[in-house]
Design an enzyme around this catalytic site. Sequence first.
Site: not given
Ligand code: AMP
Length: 288
Positions: A31, A37, A152, A189, A191
Amino acid sequence: MQTLDTVAAMRQASARFRADGLRIGFVPTMGFLHEGHRSLMRLLRPQVDRLVVSIYVNPLQFAPHEDFDVYPRDPEGDSAICEEEGADVIFMPPPAGDPTGLYPPGFQTRIHVPALDDGRLCAKSRPHFFEGVATVVYRLFQVVGCDMAAFGEKDFQQLTIIRRMVADLEMGIDIVGGPIIREDDGLAMSSRNAYLKGVDRQRAVSLSRGLRAMQGALADGVTDAAALIEVAKAELEVDALDYLEVVDKDSLAKVGEVTRESRAAIAAMVGRTRLIDNVALVPRGAGS
Ligand code: AMP
């Protein structure tokens, strides 16, 4: 777009999609959604019939001293983003211990991918992190019943571990990796960037600057990993360096000399915020 908040409801929706012969794509997240995302949703949307996004801050991947309790949350903003990106379902399971959630009372099982986890990169300072990640992703894959899922490259070790798990357990899910989405100044980027205030926000850019400097030095012919690491270190304005390594892009083992495509990866504290980033290191003539 439907919002589902129990495992049973998600399983039912998935079973209906499958009965109708529909292909399900899945983007798992914690989130507080941003362009990174969104990029994963955009990657899958044209390739699937139904797009599911999960929002779940997974307690198994946080150590007691980490930021589970204060991890940024914005369910309404997240719903708006999912809607804009054409998601069909947002899956928001209840917290651990809830009988209708991912970890009902008594849940014990963990998924562990030792060779890509133990002692490597982020696992050095976060020893149970990837066990938590692999376990929640396994659970989510079971419940969502997806054909395809996007992760990502920002979390490169995570992507590598998930690919291994899916192959080892013959899960038959197509794993798609999406490129790192960055702010205009190069900061990857995240969160957690919401924690960065004032001068810390500026200093945070030094991670990507350091990694880019490594790419520049490699393009100039420097292939020795230790020398490349020194090039990056000269750029860093961080409070503590967790690791800065050049690793094999598949095994994540340390590389002494960049003779084939490798990955430079960094984790560092800026103020009280832990940031990670990575780039591909492609030696001259190696292509990709
Ligand atoms: P998270 O919400 O941080 O667990 O991320 C969820 C998904 O978004 C994961 O697969 C991350 O690798 C991807 N993600 C987070 N930040 C980025 C970003 N800056 N660029 C590409 N994918 C991202």
